[in-house]
Write a protein that holds these residues in place. Sequence first.
Motif, PDB file in Angstrom:
ATOM      1  N   LEU A  69      28.012  39.829  54.876  1.00 35.90           N
ATOM      2  CA  LEU A  69      29.113  39.834  53.921  1.00 35.90           C
ATOM      3  C   LEU A  69      28.556  39.217  52.645  1.00 35.90           C
ATOM      4  O   LEU A  69      28.170  38.047  52.646  1.00 35.90           O
ATOM      5  CB  LEU A  69      30.279  39.002  54.464  1.00 35.90           C
ATOM      6  N   TYR A  70      28.464  40.011  51.591  1.00 31.17           N
ATOM      7  CA  TYR A  70      27.860  39.529  50.348  1.00 31.17           C
ATOM      8  C   TYR A  70      28.910  38.976  49.394  1.00 31.17           C
ATOM      9  O   TYR A  70      30.070  39.390  49.416  1.00 31.17           O
ATOM     10  CB  TYR A  70      27.106  40.665  49.649  1.00 31.17           C
ATOM     11  N   TYR A  71      28.474  38.063  48.541  1.00 30.60           N
ATOM     12  CA  TYR A  71      29.321  37.530  47.472  1.00 30.60           C
ATOM     13  C   TYR A  71      28.445  37.277  46.255  1.00 30.60           C
ATOM     14  O   TYR A  71      27.233  37.079  46.371  1.00 30.60           O
ATOM     15  CB  TYR A  71      30.028  36.248  47.907  1.00 30.60           C
ATOM     16  N   ASN A  72      29.071  37.323  45.062  1.00 29.39           N
ATOM     17  CA  ASN A  72      28.327  37.003  43.852  1.00 29.39           C
ATOM     18  C   ASN A  72      29.264  36.737  42.681  1.00 29.39           C
ATOM     19  O   ASN A  72      30.474  36.925  42.792  1.00 29.39           O
ATOM     20  CB  ASN A  72      27.318  38.096  43.491  1.00 29.39           C
ATOM     21  N   ILE A  73      28.666  36.304  41.584  1.00 31.71           N
ATOM     22  CA  ILE A  73      29.370  36.211  40.310  1.00 31.71           C
ATOM     23  C   ILE A  73      28.629  37.115  39.345  1.00 31.71           C
ATOM     24  O   ILE A  73      27.415  36.965  39.159  1.00 31.71           O
ATOM     25  CB  ILE A  73      29.396  34.774  39.750  1.00 31.71           C
ATOM     26  N   HIS A  74      29.357  38.051  38.769  1.00 33.62           N
ATOM     27  CA  HIS A  74      28.802  38.962  37.763  1.00 33.62           C
ATOM     28  C   HIS A  74      29.265  38.541  36.373  1.00 33.62           C
ATOM     29  O   HIS A  74      30.410  38.108  36.202  1.00 33.62           O
ATOM     30  CB  HIS A  74      29.276  40.397  37.998  1.00 33.62           C
ATOM     31  N   ALA A  75      28.389  38.705  35.406  1.00 32.97           N
ATOM     32  CA  ALA A  75      28.708  38.473  33.997  1.00 32.97           C
ATOM     33  C   ALA A  75      28.173  39.677  33.230  1.00 32.97           C
ATOM     34  O   ALA A  75      26.976  39.779  32.981  1.00 32.97           O
ATOM     35  CB  ALA A  75      28.065  37.180  33.511  1.00 32.97           C
ATOM     36  N   LEU A  76      29.068  40.582  32.877  1.00 30.09           N
ATOM     37  CA  LEU A  76      28.670  41.859  32.300  1.00 30.09           C
ATOM     38  C   LEU A  76      28.934  41.916  30.788  1.00 30.09           C
ATOM     39  O   LEU A  76      30.037  41.617  30.347  1.00 30.09           O
ATOM     40  CB  LEU A  76      29.429  43.004  32.981  1.00 30.09           C
ATOM     41  N   LYS A  77      27.918  42.300  30.035  1.00 29.28           N
ATOM     42  CA  LYS A  77      28.020  42.559  28.589  1.00 29.28           C
ATOM     43  C   LYS A  77      28.806  41.480  27.840  1.00 29.28           C
ATOM     44  O   LYS A  77      29.750  41.771  27.106  1.00 29.28           O
ATOM     45  CB  LYS A  77      28.610  43.937  28.356  1.00 29.28           C
ATOM     46  N   LEU A  78      28.391  40.249  28.016  1.00 32.50           N
ATOM     47  CA  LEU A  78      29.121  39.132  27.419  1.00 32.50           C
ATOM     48  C   LEU A  78      29.105  39.144  25.902  1.00 32.50           C
ATOM     49  O   LEU A  78      29.988  38.558  25.276  1.00 32.50           O
ATOM     50  CB  LEU A  78      28.566  37.807  27.946  1.00 32.50           C
TER      51      LEU A  78
END
Length: 165
Positions: free
Chosen positions: A77-86
């Motif tokens: 079970l994967y988890y993450n924090i994405h920060a796209l095109k800030l």
Amino acid sequence: MNYDFYKRTFEAIVKDIPRKQFDETGLEISVHEVMESIALKIYKPKWSGDFQSPLTSKSRIFFSVWVNNKTNKEEKLYYNIHALKLRWLKGYKISSREFAEKFRNRFIEKQNDWENVSIDFGPLTLMEGWLDLNAETIHNDIIDLSGKFLKISPLIDETLETFKT
């Protein structure tokens, strides 16, 4: 992978997450089918370039827990924090690399609270980790991950604040 099973499971989990603290901090929770995955996402509309459509905005930050065919085969079970095109976030002047570096420098203090987590990614993935995928524990695992994210979500706000124009 049984998409219907995981979609129902994730939707049931959302109903069981204690919402009061999430609501008080402006965090929203939703379940989506995206890129052949079932994902639970936690986000703040103000972390997006489009407050009306924060999950489809090109510029956004969010926490995600997901399963798909690959993760199911891996039994993870994967988890993450994405920060796209800030750089497109209104009211901020942000370099994605600088944001990622500042966030990670603060996250390192909390890193031991997260199982199998890594920060060794480019600027789009602030952190990523995984848990064993277990049908008997997935409910509590996702609730626990959500609670952990609630605790570190102020790191995102504080990091964003340093880039405010």
